[in-house]
Scaffold this active site. Structure first.
Site, PDB file in Angstrom:
ATOM      1  N   SER A  56      14.196 -29.530 -24.451  1.00 32.26           N
ATOM      2  CA  SER A  56      14.843 -27.477 -24.632  1.00 32.26           C
ATOM      3  C   SER A  56      14.190 -27.431 -26.266  1.00 32.26           C
ATOM      4  CB  SER A  56      15.635 -27.975 -24.359  1.00 32.26           C
ATOM      5  OG  SER A  56      16.214 -27.340 -23.159  1.00 32.26           O
ATOM      6  N   LYS A  59      12.271 -23.910 -26.742  1.00 30.99           N
ATOM      7  CA  LYS A  59      12.479 -22.743 -26.695  1.00 30.99           C
ATOM      8  C   LYS A  59      12.750 -22.462 -28.162  1.00 30.99           C
ATOM      9  CE  LYS A  59      15.918 -24.782 -22.419  1.00 30.99           C
ATOM     10  NZ  LYS A  59      16.499 -24.430 -22.010  1.00 30.99           N
ATOM     11  N   SER A 111      20.750 -24.116 -23.984  1.00 31.96           N
ATOM     12  CA  SER A 111      20.021 -24.480 -23.484  1.00 31.96           C
ATOM     13  C   SER A 111      19.575 -23.895 -22.208  1.00 31.96           C
ATOM     14  CB  SER A 111      20.054 -26.030 -23.768  1.00 31.96           C
ATOM     15  OG  SER A 111      18.839 -26.492 -23.284  1.00 31.96           O
ATOM     16  N   LYS A 212      17.939 -26.383 -32.234  1.00 29.29           N
ATOM     17  CA  LYS A 212      17.627 -26.461 -31.153  1.00 29.29           C
ATOM     18  C   LYS A 212      17.649 -28.236 -30.583  1.00 29.29           C
ATOM     19  CE  LYS A 212      18.012 -25.142 -27.115  1.00 29.29           C
ATOM     20  NZ  LYS A 212      19.150 -26.485 -27.032  1.00 29.29           N
TER      21      LYS A 212
END
Length: 366
Positions: A56, A59, A111, A212
């Site tokens: 993730s 992202k 997320s 993140k």
């Protein structure tokens, strides 16, 4: 011939604060990078260019493209394609209306893979169209070991990045105010949902302001973090790191404690001089027109090199461009600053021509 300046910058040729050495930080990560965001200098690197699944942390690019391409106040009606997407979710409902900013919170704090799809369709027309925008941005940033196949980071053998590329991407993205505000938010209410940022460093590490988390079974734990102290931002990346929170604490502590940003050349500083041929003065000073700062560690040496023959032919004018001074740390080039001449050096006046009478009849000393 290279001209080395010693007198003007002698004070800079001292041992200055150090080089990251192998084993300086013991990590659980398979790949890791610590970067000074402003300069792009890697303060620590372990397998920095290995192409890996990144889960993730994908992202980061998704959010950046949205921040640059869309108005975050726009209202988005959630399409059916964004409902029930595999993996982590903010549990969007078809037909629900949220702003782009609210979806960004769902993307970066919770997320949400569904938020990624909703944003991709809104911003790129289709998921495939948006992924093309992601890869275009990767190329424009010079991310040589990166390729995207989706906006959320679900495992795909053609979907990968490297620790170095993620650090470069993040340093760039954190310059975007909307992106930075989003990833530094700890908690927020969105459409009746209480979203809490998965990034525990926002609570645990002084100065942390992003970025993140990511995890899949194949990728392992992936984490990108950023922290600011004394106006200076560091970006840390770990890939496949079982103990990522402690890894990042170690990396950030190492960067802030072992490196200090030093001004190596100041604006309007005289960095050397050139011999003037055929002019009214013998030398002209060379003046830096920009400041150059660099993160330095104990034991590193600075040198300033001015390429060229070491001389110039008159005439030259004060303020006229005079090339560049190259800055080296331990013999490796790290940057350059433009130079101008500090003084004017005119051609000498031409000798006075004798008058007609003198040319005909000669002078007393003829």
């Amino acid at each position: 011939m290279k001209r080395w300046i010693s007198a003007a910058l002698a004070a800079l040729f001292l041992l200055l604060p150090g080089l990251p050495r192998a084993g300086a930080v013991e990590l659980s990560a398979q790949c890791a990078v610590l970067m000074d965001a402003a300069s792009g200098r890697l303060l620590y690197a372990q397998n920095p260019d290995a192409e890996k699944l990144i889960a993730s942390t994908t992202k980061i690019m998704t959010a950046l493209v949205v921040c640059e391409q869309c108005n975050v106040l726009d209202r988005v009606q959630i399409p059916q394609e964004a409902v029930g997407v595999e993996g982590s979710s903010m549990y969007l409902r078809a037909g629900e209306i949220l702003t782009v900013q609210e979806l960004l919170y769902g993307l970066m704090l919770h997320s949400g893979n569904d938020a990624a799809v909703a944003l991709a369709i809104y911003c790129g027309g289709t998921v495939e169209g948006f992924v093309a925008l992601m890869n275009d941005k990767a190329r424009s940033l010079g991310l040589e070991n990166t390729h995207f196949e989706n906006p959320n980071g679900l495992d795909n053998e053609k979907h990968y990045s490297s620790a170095r590329d993620l650090a470069v991407l993040t340093a760039y993205a954190m310059e975007n105010e909307i992106f930075a505000k989003t990833v530094s938010t700890r908690q927020i209410q969105v459409g009746g949902r209480q979203l809490t940022n998965h990034n525990k460093l926002l609570w645990r590490y002084d100065g942390a302001d992003g970025v993140k988390t990511g995890y899949t079974k194949a990728a392992g734990r992936v984490l990108v973090s950023a922290a600011v102290r004394g106006g200076r931002r560091l970006v840390a990346v770990t890939i496949n790191a079982p103990d990522d929170w402690n890894d990042h604490t170690k990396l950030l502590d190492y960067g802030f404690s072992q490196f200090a940003v030093k001004t190596l050349v100041s604006r309007d500083q005289m960095v050397g001089s050139l011999t003037v041929f055929s002019g009214q003065r013998e030398t002209v000073d060379l003046i830096a027109t920009q400041e150059f700062a660099w993160p330095m560690a104990q034991g590193e040496q600075v040198e300033v090199e001015i390429p060229g023959p070491g001389f110039v032919f008159a005439p030259v004018q004060a303020g006229q461009e005079a090339g560049f001074a190259h800055i080296l740390v331990d013999g490796v080039g790290v940057g350059k600053v433009p130079l101008v001449y500090g003084e004017t050096a005119e051609l000498p006046p031409e000798p006075e021509k004798p008058g007609l009478f003198r040319r005909i009849f000669g002078g007393a000393n003829a």
